[in-house]
Design an enzyme around this catalytic site. Structure first.
Site, PDB file in Angstrom:
ATOM      1  N   GLN A 121      18.535  46.800  34.016  1.00  0.00           N
ATOM      2  CA  GLN A 121      18.285  45.741  33.060  1.00  0.00           C
ATOM      3  C   GLN A 121      16.780  45.388  33.147  1.00  0.00           C
ATOM      4  O   GLN A 121      15.993  46.248  33.476  1.00  0.00           O
ATOM      5  CB  GLN A 121      19.175  44.518  33.298  1.00  0.00           C
ATOM      6  CG  GLN A 121      20.651  44.755  32.995  1.00  0.00           C
ATOM      7  CD  GLN A 121      21.350  45.652  33.995  1.00  0.00           C
ATOM      8  OE1 GLN A 121      21.341  45.397  35.187  1.00  0.00           O
ATOM      9  NE2 GLN A 121      21.961  46.713  33.515  1.00  0.00           N
ATOM     10  N   LYS A 179      12.761  53.089  32.649  1.00  0.00           N
ATOM     11  CA  LYS A 179      12.711  52.981  34.130  1.00  0.00           C
ATOM     12  C   LYS A 179      13.209  54.271  34.770  1.00  0.00           C
ATOM     13  O   LYS A 179      12.664  54.748  35.764  1.00  0.00           O
ATOM     14  CB  LYS A 179      13.596  51.805  34.598  1.00  0.00           C
ATOM     15  CG  LYS A 179      13.172  50.461  34.048  1.00  0.00           C
ATOM     16  CD  LYS A 179      14.152  49.368  34.406  1.00  0.00           C
ATOM     17  CE  LYS A 179      15.485  49.438  33.698  1.00  0.00           C
ATOM     18  NZ  LYS A 179      15.442  49.174  32.234  1.00  0.00           N
TER      19      LYS A 179
HETATM   20  P1  GDP Z   1      15.902  52.704  31.031  1.00  0.00           P
HETATM   21  O1  GDP Z   1      17.213  52.034  30.843  1.00  0.00           O
HETATM   22  O2  GDP Z   1      14.786  51.759  31.275  1.00  0.00           O
HETATM   23  O3  GDP Z   1      15.941  53.791  32.063  1.00  0.00           O
HETATM   24  O4  GDP Z   1      15.568  53.418  29.646  1.00  0.00           O
HETATM   25  P2  GDP Z   1      16.601  54.263  28.753  1.00  0.00           P
HETATM   26  O5  GDP Z   1      16.825  55.572  29.404  1.00  0.00           O
HETATM   27  O6  GDP Z   1      17.797  53.454  28.394  1.00  0.00           O
HETATM   28  O7  GDP Z   1      15.794  54.399  27.400  1.00  0.00           O
HETATM   29  C1  GDP Z   1      14.572  55.025  27.353  1.00  0.00           C
HETATM   30  C2  GDP Z   1      14.665  56.211  26.362  1.00  0.00           C
HETATM   31  O8  GDP Z   1      13.375  56.658  26.022  1.00  0.00           O
HETATM   32  C3  GDP Z   1      15.361  57.435  26.949  1.00  0.00           C
HETATM   33  O9  GDP Z   1      16.050  58.081  25.933  1.00  0.00           O
HETATM   34  C4  GDP Z   1      14.211  58.293  27.456  1.00  0.00           C
HETATM   35  O10 GDP Z   1      14.519  59.673  27.453  1.00  0.00           O
HETATM   36  C5  GDP Z   1      13.146  57.990  26.442  1.00  0.00           C
HETATM   37  N1  GDP Z   1      11.777  57.980  26.972  1.00  0.00           N
HETATM   38  C6  GDP Z   1      11.332  57.549  28.167  1.00  0.00           C
HETATM   39  N2  GDP Z   1       9.992  57.625  28.235  1.00  0.00           N
HETATM   40  C7  GDP Z   1       9.584  58.111  27.042  1.00  0.00           C
HETATM   41  C8  GDP Z   1       8.297  58.378  26.474  1.00  0.00           C
HETATM   42  O11 GDP Z   1       7.255  58.174  27.081  1.00  0.00           O
HETATM   43  N3  GDP Z   1       8.277  58.855  25.187  1.00  0.00           N
HETATM   44  C9  GDP Z   1       9.423  59.074  24.462  1.00  0.00           C
HETATM   45  N4  GDP Z   1       9.312  59.522  23.217  1.00  0.00           N
HETATM   46  N5  GDP Z   1      10.644  58.833  24.975  1.00  0.00           N
HETATM   47  C10 GDP Z   1      10.711  58.342  26.227  1.00  0.00           C
HETATM   48  P1  IMO Z   2      19.116  49.268  31.374  1.00  0.00           P
HETATM   49  O1  IMO Z   2      19.193  49.307  32.861  1.00  0.00           O
HETATM   50  C1  IMO Z   2      19.398  46.982  27.665  1.00  0.00           C
HETATM   51  C2  IMO Z   2      22.074  43.531  27.666  1.00  0.00           C
HETATM   52  C3  IMO Z   2      23.242  43.639  26.724  1.00  0.00           C
HETATM   53  C4  IMO Z   2      23.451  42.182  26.363  1.00  0.00           C
HETATM   54  C5  IMO Z   2      23.153  41.478  27.685  1.00  0.00           C
HETATM   55  C6  IMO Z   2      24.372  41.147  28.515  1.00  0.00           C
HETATM   56  O2  IMO Z   2      19.572  50.514  30.703  1.00  0.00           O
HETATM   57  O3  IMO Z   2      17.771  48.803  30.920  1.00  0.00           O
HETATM   58  P2  IMO Z   2      26.011  42.615  29.992  1.00  0.00           P
HETATM   59  O4  IMO Z   2      26.896  43.763  29.617  1.00  0.00           O
HETATM   60  O5  IMO Z   2      25.021  42.947  31.059  1.00  0.00           O
HETATM   61  O6  IMO Z   2      26.797  41.365  30.296  1.00  0.00           O
HETATM   62  O7  IMO Z   2      25.195  42.292  28.643  1.00  0.00           O
HETATM   63  O8  IMO Z   2      22.308  42.358  28.419  1.00  0.00           O
HETATM   64  N1  IMO Z   2      21.922  44.653  28.624  1.00  0.00           N
HETATM   65  C7  IMO Z   2      21.039  45.642  28.484  1.00  0.00           C
HETATM   66  N2  IMO Z   2      20.170  45.906  27.494  1.00  0.00           N
HETATM   67  N3  IMO Z   2      19.414  47.767  28.768  1.00  0.00           N
HETATM   68  C8  IMO Z   2      20.253  47.496  29.785  1.00  0.00           C
HETATM   69  O9  IMO Z   2      20.232  48.176  30.946  1.00  0.00           O
HETATM   70  C9  IMO Z   2      21.147  46.412  29.660  1.00  0.00           C
HETATM   71  N4  IMO Z   2      22.108  45.892  30.453  1.00  0.00           N
HETATM   72  C10 IMO Z   2      22.562  44.809  29.809  1.00  0.00           C
HETATM   73  O10 IMO Z   2      22.933  44.421  25.596  1.00  0.00           O
HETATM   74  O11 IMO Z   2      22.470  41.777  25.442  1.00  0.00           O
END
Ligand code: GDP
Ligand code: IMO
Ligand code: MG
Length: 416
Positions: A233, A24
């Site tokens: 989340q 996201k």
């Molecule tokens: P979010 O919590 O939804 O914002 O996602 P996160 O940042 O926790 O996890 C997504 C991970 O995938 C991050 O390390 C990004 O840098 C990486 N990422 C996002 N889009 C892409 C993609 O299209 N390809 C690859 N290889 N990595 C990506």
């Molecule tokens: P983003 O925004 C992935 C998961 C935790 C656990 C459950 C409850 O980066 O996508 P909490 O601490 O919220 O009470 O945990 O929800 N969880 C996530 N998993 N990405 C997240 O955020 C999360 N935020 C909470 O791992 O299973």
């Protein structure tokens, strides 16, 4: 991009369609340039949003991933729970990266405060659950559940409350004191009220002018500002509609985002559902398309699937189209952003979950493309099988795929 922006309209929500970490943050960072206000609606520092700009990695927990863009107003909404020392740290990290976010930061006075004792209660509750049942939720231990518990019980403290006693330590101490006694009686946790008081006063010093009335965002809407909403989340972690009890404690859907921000539901002009080309989950709970062993490890390594908040290895598996269909209908998704397509580049065969019965998934197998897509920016240049994969998702969910991630970098995205 222009065509995409026209189809999005002025108020767009970016919502995770799976169990979080879909990417996201990257979509937000890419779109932020074209909006006036970037808003986070709910959740807290349990979120971890990673973006990569000019080879440099930035991780956001409370501030939206669009914060790097100059001149954008950043709004943290009433639905959020905010651990102030973490916020101050994030502000400082940004400052060191050359970005002074404070003058354009707005914090809703309705947002709740997460205290360190909420984190302690989070840990104690997990331990007690494990002792009694042998299982945990697997929370991020960021105090999210306990902070929302306090909110619902009306024993929480809001940012707006700081206004009434922020300047007076005595009033603050009184407010902290009775809460400390209550938490101690209920959970046996010790609360260092002196430390909590210090945290509040530090935050008050820097942010006193940044705490705004809840309806500020409505004024933005009236002024026809373009508002980009960063979901945190994801749909299957929603407190009402997710895989309870293995969920988070907030409302992670598009409707939850509008509630959390205090915007009328019908103001939303579009909703981008974000889903990985496969699927991951951190924490416990069902995951019918999960694959363990060699294949799971391969996806984890290729995708770098380790939590940005806790560093935990993410559980990996295949895309579940029935979940995407649910997310599309529940959130009213108008567009998909399918991310991390490049992670599947070496797969000979790509199973896709199409239905789930009694917790077991049924798969259809698509052929892989076995060639690099990393960094591609044009749909036409994608291998034919990768195009088929995208069309398969569109066909089954009836939602167009407008954005396709081909790498972690800001530019590594196909916009259709
Ligand atoms: P979010 O919590 O939804 O914002 O996602 P996160 O940042 O926790 O996890 C997504 C991970 O995938 C991050 O390390 C990004 O840098 C990486 N990422 C996002 N889009 C892409 C993609 O299209 N390809 C690859 N290889 N990595 C990506
Ligand atoms: P983003 O925004 C992935 C998961 C935790 C656990 C459950 C409850 O980066 O996508 P909490 O601490 O919220 O009470 O945990 O929800 N969880 C996530 N998993 N990405 C997240 O955020 C999360 N935020 C909470 O791992 O299973
Ligand atoms: Mg994340």
């Amino acid at each position: 991009m222009q065509q995409l922006l026209e189809s999005l309209g002025p108020v767009t929500a970016v919502i995770g369609a799976q169990w979080g970490d879909e990417g996201k943050g990257k979509a937000i960072d890419l779109l932020a340039e074209h909006f006036d206000v970037i808003a986070r609606a709910c959740g807290g520092a349990n979120a971890g949003h990673t973006i990569v700009v000019q080879g440099k990695k930035h991780v956001f927990h409370l501030l939206p991933a669009g914060s790097l863009h100059e001149n954008k107003t950043v709004f943290l909404g009433s639905g959020m729970v905010i651990h102030l020392p973490t916020l101050l740290e994030e502000i400082e990290t940004l400052r060191q990266a050359g970005v002074d976010i404070v003058p354009r930061l707005r914090l809703s006075e309705g947002a709740h405060i997460v205290f360190d004792y909420h984190k302690d209660i989070d840990g104690v509750t997990e331990e007690r659950r494990a002792k009694a049942t042998g299982g945990k939720i697997g929370t991020t231990k960021r105090g999210i559940g306990p902070a929302y518990t306090d909110k619902a019980a009306r024993t929480g403290m809001r940012l707006g409350d700081l206004k009434s006693f922020g300047a007076s330590s005595a009033a603050l101490r009184k407010e902290l004191g009775w809460r400390a006694k209550l938490a101690n009686a209920q959970f046996g946790v010790f609360i260092d009220t002196k430390k909590e008081e210090q945290h509040l006063l530090q935050a008050w010093e820097l942010l006193r002018d940044r705490i705004v009335p809840m309806r500020t965002i409505l004024d933005d809407l009236d002024k026809k500002k373009r508002i980009l909403i960063e979901g945190a989340q994801a749909t299957l972690l929603d407190l009402d509609h997710g895989t309870y009890p293995f969920v988070t404690s907030s409302f992670t859907t598009a409707a939850g985002a509008m509630q959390g921000l205090g915007l009328p539901p019908r103001a939303l002009t579009s909703c981008i559902g974000v889903a990985k080309a496969y699927c991951t989950r951190v924490g416990e709970g069902i995951f019918p398309t999960e694959v363990e062993g060699e294949t799971g490890d391969r996806l984890r390594e290729r995708g770098g699937e380790y939590g940005a908040t806790t560093g935990r290895p993410r559980r990996c598996g295949w895309l579940a189209l029935d979940d995407l269909d649910y997310a599309a209908r529940l959130n009213g998704c108008t567009h998909w952003n399918i991310t991390k397509l490049d992670v599947l580049d070496e797969e000979a065969e790509i199973p896709v979950g199409v239905a789930t019965e009694n917790g077991k998934a049924t798969f259809e197998k698509l052929s892989g493309w076995k060639s690099p897509t990393r960094g591609m920016r044009d749909f036409a240049t994608l291998p034919a099988k990768a195009q088929e994969f995208i069309r398969f998702i569109e066909g089954r969910t009836k939602v167009p795929v407008a954005l396709i991630g081909t790498g972690p970098g800001r530019e590594e995205m196909i916009i259709r």
